[in-house]
Design an enzyme around this catalytic site. Structure first.
Site, mmCIF file in Angstrom:
data_model
loop_
_atom_site.group_PDB
_atom_site.id
_atom_site.type_symbol
_atom_site.label_atom_id
_atom_site.label_comp_id
_atom_site.label_asym_id
_atom_site.label_seq_id
_atom_site.Cartn_x
_atom_site.Cartn_y
_atom_site.Cartn_z
ATOM 1 N N TYR A 1 11.613 22.836 64.894
ATOM 2 C CA TYR A 1 12.737 23.109 65.781
ATOM 3 C C TYR A 1 12.248 23.154 67.225
ATOM 4 O O TYR A 1 11.410 23.981 67.596
ATOM 5 C CB TYR A 1 13.410 24.435 65.442
ATOM 6 C CG TYR A 1 14.162 24.444 64.126
ATOM 7 C CD1 TYR A 1 14.393 23.273 63.407
ATOM 8 C CD2 TYR A 1 14.648 25.633 63.591
ATOM 9 C CE1 TYR A 1 15.083 23.283 62.209
ATOM 10 C CE2 TYR A 1 15.349 25.652 62.391
ATOM 11 C CZ TYR A 1 15.561 24.473 61.703
ATOM 12 O OH TYR A 1 16.248 24.495 60.519
ATOM 13 N N LEU B 1 28.920 25.148 58.027
ATOM 14 C CA LEU B 1 30.069 24.623 58.764
ATOM 15 C C LEU B 1 30.107 23.100 58.751
ATOM 16 O O LEU B 1 30.789 22.478 59.576
ATOM 17 C CB LEU B 1 30.052 25.135 60.208
ATOM 18 C CG LEU B 1 29.991 26.653 60.369
ATOM 19 C CD1 LEU B 1 29.930 27.036 61.835
ATOM 20 C CD2 LEU B 1 31.180 27.310 59.690
#
Length: 312
Positions: free
Chosen positions: A53, A199
């Site tokens: 990340y 989501l």
């Protein structure tokens, strides 16, 4: 926010986890600090990161915030090692590099991503066992594994006295593939699922119903393909159902989609990521939502897919 044990282990995590994929890229250190403070204030504990990340910057930002902004004892630090293969030396070296960036001597959960078909799986297992034995990791897990791969490694590690406690996979109303073999394997071995992208990579919020907003991940050069995976007619049908459910409940599509994953059998935590604090607060609204049985059933019907012949 309630907590839940990860599988049959003693590791407890908040039912929503804080994802840090954008940290160090779209989210700077100040915004990250605001997110972490809001998350912990809401009762969150699980902070999920990875060596890839922001090319390691996400871990470095966490290292500056814990414990200076949030006490170490208030969070469960989980990091996933990606992209180094399954070799013991490379895995342990990558873990040590993560620990340096995180500025800590151990993580609460270390997960290894991907099943390396070029090496005996026992070598990867030995790296995971060594991390626990040396105190670098309190618990271990696997990420990006098919059901049979998870079962194979979990069996070996349990025999070595070092059980796998978690598996991490994408899971949402637009991505239900884990239900075919991964979740059954996890249930059999007492392993909890950490569900990322609950989501649908942002699609289930409804923001892409009428196009791609200029300030969205879908318009970002490094996240366009990531979001594009779930932009299509099948996903659009599911998004409309989520929006209808949200309207009926007087809440947001985001909260409905997140609550659906959070409450699925076998899910220890649903990991939500946000570019800024406002987006995170929207996700945290799911804490207050409990979906009625009839709405859950309707969402499951509209999102069900025939996964026969597919592989995870």
């Amino acid at each position: 926010m309630d907590s839940r044990r990860v599988g049959r282990s003693g590791l407890e995590v908040s039912r929503l986890g804080l994802g840090t994929m954008t940290w160090g890229r779209d989210t700077d250190a100040d915004d990250a600090a605001a997110q972490l403070e809001a998350f912990v204030a809401a009762g969150g504990t699980l902070v999920d990161t990875s060596n890839v990340y922001g090319d390691g910057d996400a871990e470095s930002i966490i290292g500056t915030l814990v414990p200076d902004v949030i006490p170490r004892s208030d969070v469960v630090l989980a990091t996933t090692t990606v992209g180094v293969g399954g070799g013991r030396g490379k895995l342990l070296a990558a873990l040590d590099a993560s620990l340096r960036r995180l500025d800590t001597d151990h993580v609460d959960l270390w997960q290894v991503h991907g099943f390396d078909l070029t090496l005996p799986f026992e070598e990867t297992c030995s790296a995971l066992q060594r991390a626990v034995d040396s105190g670098r990791a309190a618990y271990i897990g696997l990420s990006g594994h098919a059901g049979w791969q998870l079962a194979t490694m979990a069996t070996w590690l349990r025999g070595a006295g070092c059980p796998v406690v978690s598996t991490e996979a994408e899971y949402s109303l637009v991505e239900r593939a884990p239900e075919e073999s991964l979740l059954p394997a996890a249930a059999l071995h007492g392993i909890g699922l950490l569900a990322w992208a609950p989501l649908g990579r942002g699609v289930l919020t409804g923001k892409y119903r009428h196009g791609t907003p200029a300030d969205s991940r879908g318009a970002s050069p490094h996240f366009a393909r990531y979001v594009g995976r779930h932009l299509g007619p099948d996903a659009a049908r599911i998004v409309e159902a989520v929006a209808t459910a949200a309207e009926g409940l007087g809440t947001s599509p985001l909260a409905v989609a997140c609550a659906w994953v959070r409450d699925r059998r076998g899910v220890a935590s649903a990991i939500v990521g946000a570019r800024d604090n406002a987006q995170l607060l929207g996700s945290l609204a799911a804490i207050e939502i409990t979906l009625p049985a009839e709405i859950r059933s309707a969402l499951e019907d509209v999102s069900s897919v025939d996964t026969s012949g597919d592989s995870e």
